[in-house]
Write an enzyme that holds these catalytic residues in place. Structure first.
Site, short mmCIF file in Angstrom:
data_model
loop_
_atom_site.label_atom_id
_atom_site.label_comp_id
_atom_site.label_asym_id
_atom_site.label_seq_id
_atom_site.Cartn_x
_atom_site.Cartn_y
_atom_site.Cartn_z
N GLY B 48 0.81 -1.21 0.00
CA GLY B 48 0.00 0.00 0.00
C GLY B 48 0.84 1.27 0.00
O GLY B 48 0.31 2.36 -0.14
N GLN B 49 2.16 1.10 0.14
CA GLN B 49 3.02 2.28 0.18
C GLN B 49 3.17 2.92 -1.19
O GLN B 49 3.53 4.09 -1.30
CB GLN B 49 4.41 1.90 0.69
CG GLN B 49 4.41 1.29 2.09
CD GLN B 49 4.29 -0.22 2.07
OE1 GLN B 49 3.84 -0.82 1.10
NE2 GLN B 49 4.68 -0.85 3.17
N SER B 87 10.44 -1.59 4.26
CA SER B 87 10.45 -1.10 5.63
C SER B 87 11.63 -0.14 5.74
O SER B 87 12.40 0.01 4.79
CB SER B 87 10.59 -2.25 6.62
OG SER B 87 11.85 -2.89 6.44
N SER B 89 11.70 2.92 5.62
CA SER B 89 11.56 4.04 4.67
C SER B 89 12.57 3.92 3.53
O SER B 89 13.15 4.90 3.07
CB SER B 89 11.73 5.39 5.40
OG SER B 89 10.78 5.49 6.42
N ARG B 90 12.81 2.68 3.05
CA ARG B 90 13.91 2.42 2.13
C ARG B 90 13.49 2.06 0.71
O ARG B 90 14.34 2.07 -0.18
CB ARG B 90 14.76 1.26 2.67
CG ARG B 90 14.00 -0.10 2.70
CD ARG B 90 14.85 -1.21 3.28
NE ARG B 90 15.89 -1.67 2.39
CZ ARG B 90 15.72 -2.58 1.42
NH1 ARG B 90 14.53 -3.13 1.22
NH2 ARG B 90 16.72 -2.93 0.65
N ALA B 284 15.13 11.34 -4.94
CA ALA B 284 14.10 11.01 -3.96
C ALA B 284 14.67 10.25 -2.76
O ALA B 284 15.67 9.57 -2.86
CB ALA B 284 13.01 10.16 -4.61
N LYS B 285 13.99 10.38 -1.64
CA LYS B 285 14.31 9.53 -0.49
C LYS B 285 13.03 9.15 0.25
O LYS B 285 11.95 9.63 -0.09
CB LYS B 285 15.30 10.20 0.42
CG LYS B 285 14.83 11.48 1.06
CD LYS B 285 15.98 12.05 1.90
CE LYS B 285 15.79 13.49 2.22
NZ LYS B 285 17.05 14.11 2.69
N GLY B 286 13.20 8.28 1.24
CA GLY B 286 12.02 7.77 1.95
C GLY B 286 11.37 8.83 2.82
O GLY B 286 12.03 9.71 3.37
N GLU B 289 8.28 6.78 7.54
CA GLU B 289 8.40 6.91 8.99
C GLU B 289 8.64 8.36 9.41
O GLU B 289 8.08 8.81 10.42
CB GLU B 289 9.49 5.98 9.51
CG GLU B 289 9.05 4.52 9.45
CD GLU B 289 10.22 3.56 9.34
OE1 GLU B 289 11.01 3.72 8.38
OE2 GLU B 289 10.36 2.67 10.20
#
Lengths: 155, 336
Positions: B48-49, B87, B89-90, B284-286, B289
């Site tokens: 769902g991310q 997980s 945020s990676r 881009a980055k995560g 969280e």
């Protein structure tokens, strides 16, 4: 095992079931209508929401024997002529769906709301889906999608 | 007035990826068929991310294909290479680069063949939206599908793979000093609350969330993650309490473990901050969280602003807030 003729989404489904089986289990396991989800199985999360004679109910805590001679509408019954319902379109287009587990229940609660109140306020929308827990979206984009489906202004 | 309003801010930074020398791998295969359909076999699991959408977007952009022609096969151990969990945020940060590498190599193969077809240099060509162009020209000279068919006809390679290692060096074991993560996310949130001093009930009226996304590859998905993160933070601040009784969970149902409903989560205004990150795909980055962490301190600071009392145990339930108000009243430190 009893025999049941169930009116679901405008069709009659014939199935055997124990009278105490939940409508949700019969829908999912016997009839393979897996759109309605089993989240908590105790009437807390709302992901199993279906319409019974037009009113939203929790199919996980409803016995199949209580559904005789009544009209059930599940999320599978919303598309018309192969086209998704506007609520489904807006939920998809506007990011109202992330993991998707709450989605069928939210859509059914929203459908019931719009049948009764075609132009609800944001507060009325939030109240109508308060029984449907969503862990992903923070509800913002769901509310936006439902406002769009109702044709009301989006904040 | 029994209702008092307050504003509070929470800020944080957060490591993106696994850091601390833990394995942090992304990998993907990519292949273009004769009809131009590109299949990406991506090990990253989407719960769902939105990583499947991000993978499709990165592949389309780099290959120069139309996104409608990208097919993503995700997290299937019979066909996709391992890319670790979604997980920390990676996923976008690590898997995005692996897909970028795979797509970039495929793009190269296609341009090489196209250069042969049109008797020019590879560098004179570019592809976008499914067509090949001479650089700066307005009309295409071929479709990517035609080029892909040509590659297949010639027995060339129309497939590739990408592998990205985001593992970092560990910190110094003696001093715990060092740069533990490949990158860091930054976020600040502002919360406005209303505290009912007769009941201790706290209502969050609005949250403004500013989150550094590096580059928002899919702005709608980024907003969704930010809003979802804030909602989880509202739960952490006000509702979610896990009670263990001699090791037995007493809050083992949604009837007792309360998560926020649509009536509890306020309007969440998103401010996406874009500071290019050289290590991420397109910068881009995560953000997942990072979008959750500042909410609770922002709400607790807002409660302090409203009633002048620090709540130091979460969740700030009506019982806890009311008790703190009563204690302050008894000390003569609370003005109703």
């Amino acid at each position: 095992m009893e025999h049941y003729s169930l009116k679901i989404n405008g069709h009659v489904y014939e199935t055997g079931a124990e009278p105490f089986e939940s409508l949700l289990d019969v829908l999912r396991e016997k009839l393979r209508l897996t759109g309605s989800k089993k989240g908590c199985d105790e009437g807390e999360c709302g992901s199993c929401t279906v319409l019974l004679d037009g009113k939203p109910v929790l199919s996980c805590i409803l016995m199949v024997s209580d559904v005789r001679d009544r009209e059930v509408l599940t999320v599978e019954g919303l598309p018309q002529g192969g086209e998704p319902h506007p609520i489904q379109v807006e939920m998809t287009e506007r990011g109202g769906i992330q993991c998707g587990y709450c989605t069928p229940g939210i859509i059914m609660s929203a459908y019931a709301l719009l049948q009764e109140n075609p132009r609800p306020s944001e507060d009325e929308i939030r109240f109508a889906i308060a029984g449907n827990i969503c862990r992903c979206t923070g509800y913002s984009k769901i509310v936006e999608a439902l406002q769009a489906a109702a044709g009301t202004p989006i904040r | 007035m029994t209702k008092k309003r307050g504003l509070g801010v929470g800020s944080m930074f957060y490591g993106i990826g696994y850091g601390f020398n833990r394995a942090d791998i992304g990998s993907a295969y990519i292949e273009m068929a004769d009809d131009g359909t590109t299949t990406v076999y991506s090990g990253a699991c989407d719960m769902g991310q939105g990583i499947m959408t991000v993978v499709a977007q990165v592949a389309a952009e780099v290959v120069g294909a139309n996104i409608d022609t990208i097919r993503v096969v995700a997290a299937d151990t019979t066909s996709t290479p391992d890319a670790g969990p979604t997980s920390g945020s990676r996923a976008t940060f690590v898997q995005g680069i692996a897909v970028h590498e795979a797509a970039s190599d495929l793009h190269d193969q296609l341009m090489q063949t196209a250069a042969g077809m049109f008797e020019c240099e590879k560098d004179e060509l570019e592809a976008h939206n499914g067509d090949v162009y001479l650089k700066d020209a307005n009309s295409p000279i071929a479709s990517l599908a035609e080029v892909a068919a040509r590659v297949h006809l010639l027995g060339g390679r129309c497939a590739s793979w990408g592998w990205h290692d985001n593992s970092t060096a560990d910190v110094d074991p003696a001093t715990s000093q060092g740069d533990a993560y490949a990158s860091y996310g930054w976020a600040s949130q502002l919360a406005e609350v209303e505290v009912d001093t007769e009941t201790g009930h706290v209502k969050v009226l609005k949250i403004v969330s500013a989150t550094d996304a590096g580059k928002a590859i899919n702005p709608v998905a980024v907003e969704g993650q930010i809003q979802g993160g804030a909602a989880m933070g509202v739960g952490y601040a006000l509702y979610e309490q896990h009670i263990l009784d001699e090791g037995v969970p007493r809050t083992d149902s949604l009837a007792f473990y309360l998560v926020p409903t649509s009536m509890d989560v306020p309007e969440i205004q998103c401010e996406i901050v874009e500071v290019y990150d050289p290590k991420g795909p397109f910068g881009a980055k995560g953000i997942a969280e990072p979008a959750t962490v500042p909410t609770t301190p922002a709400i607790l600071n807002a409660i302090y602003d409203a009633i002048g009392i620090r709540i130091t145990d979460t969740p700030a339930t009506p019982e806890r807030v009311f008790q703190a108000i009563q204690e302050a009243r008894a000390r003569g430190e609370f003005k109703d």
